[in-house]
Design a protein around this motif. Sequence first.
Motif, short mmCIF file in Angstrom:
data_model
loop_
_atom_site.label_atom_id
_atom_site.label_comp_id
_atom_site.label_asym_id
_atom_site.label_seq_id
_atom_site.Cartn_x
_atom_site.Cartn_y
_atom_site.Cartn_z
N LYS A 1 0.81 -1.22 0.00
CA LYS A 1 0.00 0.00 0.00
C LYS A 1 0.85 1.27 0.00
CE LYS A 1 -4.15 -1.85 2.24
NZ LYS A 1 -5.06 -1.74 3.41
N ALA A 2 2.09 1.16 0.50
CA ALA A 2 2.98 2.32 0.54
C ALA A 2 3.76 2.50 -0.76
CB ALA A 2 3.97 2.17 1.70
N ASP A 3 3.56 1.61 -1.72
CA ASP A 3 4.29 1.62 -2.98
C ASP A 3 3.45 2.33 -4.05
OD1 ASP A 3 5.65 1.13 -5.31
OD2 ASP A 3 5.93 -1.01 -4.96
N GLU A 4 3.90 3.51 -4.47
CA GLU A 4 3.16 4.29 -5.46
C GLU A 4 3.07 3.57 -6.82
OE1 GLU A 4 1.36 7.14 -5.49
OE2 GLU A 4 1.48 6.99 -3.30
N SER A 5 4.12 2.85 -7.19
CA SER A 5 4.08 2.14 -8.47
C SER A 5 3.03 1.03 -8.43
CB SER A 5 5.46 1.56 -8.81
OG SER A 5 5.85 0.57 -7.87
N ALA A 6 2.84 0.39 -7.26
CA ALA A 6 1.81 -0.64 -7.12
C ALA A 6 0.43 -0.02 -7.28
CB ALA A 6 1.93 -1.33 -5.77
N LYS A 7 0.26 1.19 -6.77
CA LYS A 7 -1.02 1.89 -6.92
C LYS A 7 -1.31 2.13 -8.40
CE LYS A 7 -3.58 6.03 -5.56
NZ LYS A 7 -3.56 7.28 -4.75
N GLY A 8 -0.27 2.55 -9.14
CA GLY A 8 -0.45 2.76 -10.57
C GLY A 8 -0.83 1.48 -11.29
N GLU A 9 -0.17 0.38 -10.96
CA GLU A 9 -0.48 -0.92 -11.56
C GLU A 9 -1.93 -1.30 -11.28
OE1 GLU A 9 2.19 -4.19 -10.69
OE2 GLU A 9 3.77 -2.74 -10.22
N TYR A 10 -2.36 -1.07 -10.04
CA TYR A 10 -3.73 -1.45 -9.64
C TYR A 10 -4.77 -0.65 -10.41
CZ TYR A 10 -7.96 -1.73 -6.81
OH TYR A 10 -9.27 -1.88 -6.39
N MET A 11 -4.54 0.65 -10.54
CA MET A 11 -5.50 1.48 -11.24
C MET A 11 -5.59 1.08 -12.71
SD MET A 11 -6.89 3.31 -9.00
CE MET A 11 -7.88 4.21 -10.19
N ILE A 12 -4.44 0.81 -13.33
CA ILE A 12 -4.43 0.42 -14.73
C ILE A 12 -5.15 -0.91 -14.90
CG2 ILE A 12 -2.92 -0.35 -16.61
CD1 ILE A 12 -0.86 1.73 -15.45
N GLU A 13 -4.88 -1.87 -14.03
CA GLU A 13 -5.52 -3.18 -14.12
C GLU A 13 -7.03 -3.05 -13.91
OE1 GLU A 13 -5.62 -6.86 -11.10
OE2 GLU A 13 -3.67 -6.62 -12.08
N SER A 14 -7.43 -2.24 -12.93
CA SER A 14 -8.85 -2.07 -12.63
C SER A 14 -9.59 -1.42 -13.80
CB SER A 14 -9.04 -1.23 -11.37
OG SER A 14 -8.45 -1.88 -10.25
N LEU A 15 -8.96 -0.44 -14.41
CA LEU A 15 -9.59 0.23 -15.55
C LEU A 15 -9.68 -0.71 -16.74
CD1 LEU A 15 -7.90 3.72 -15.21
CD2 LEU A 15 -10.34 3.21 -14.94
N ALA A 16 -8.70 -1.59 -16.89
CA ALA A 16 -8.76 -2.58 -17.96
C ALA A 16 -9.94 -3.52 -17.74
CB ALA A 16 -7.45 -3.37 -18.01
#
Length: 268
Positions: free
Chosen positions: A197-212
């Motif tokens: 949760k503290a990893d900003e790059s993981a947040k980006g991955e999650y948002m991209i995956e969720s939008l897909a």
Amino acid sequence: MPYAIKPFEELEFCDDFMFFKVMQDDEICKELIERLLKIKIDHIKRPELQKEIRPYYHSKGVKLDVYLKDSMNIYDVEMQNVTKEALPKRLRYYQSMVDADALLRGEDYTALNDSHIIFLCTTDPMGRGLPVYTFLETCCEDSDILLNDGTHKYFFNATAAELSEDVEIRAVLDYIMTKNASDMFTEKIARFVDKVKADESAKGEYMIESLAIQDSKREGRKEGIEIGLVEGERKKAIEAARNLKENGVDIQLIAKCVGLSVEEIQKL
């Protein structure tokens, strides 16, 4: 209705994205399987995390959350957050794909490793209130006769955690259900969740995956629309970029993921 994206900060171990991230840690992954199956794994080999198996051109592929091997066994671990009527047949298909993948190189049937397919469920998959359901192939006329085909299938029911007599299994199931870490292992998982949760790059991955996923669900409800049109793809990229930007994802990361220029994203 639009597909609701769960806020990244609220993700838990049982959520698909977080489960995948945590299980990338070899130590946690190995210990989880050893706790659930009461075995010792000599080492683990990852053919491919979240492996997609599609052995034949016309066959339906499956994407496995955690796909591991050791010297004698294959392990597939899946998190299931909803009860699906077809769950047993889903498991059957996973089994067939795992076996087909193991023999793609023309090996003999005797080369098949034992397989263990594990479903961690946040709802009771069988409705009988058991914390664990283990299935082996047995003879109907004499249940003492096992087929010994090397297949093992397990459903772990987190809703019945308190009924498990095994303290290690109970701790894992209770953590999945209540998010309360009660021993050193579940505390280790909880710390890893916080790390993700503290990893900003993981947040980006999650948002991209969720939008897909959102796009996929939206497209699945439309009929007669040709996929792959250039303008349609551009609109998707712009929509994805706008959503990511509104959720605080770094512009450079957005540009890399959606294929738009930094200047285009800044104008949104």
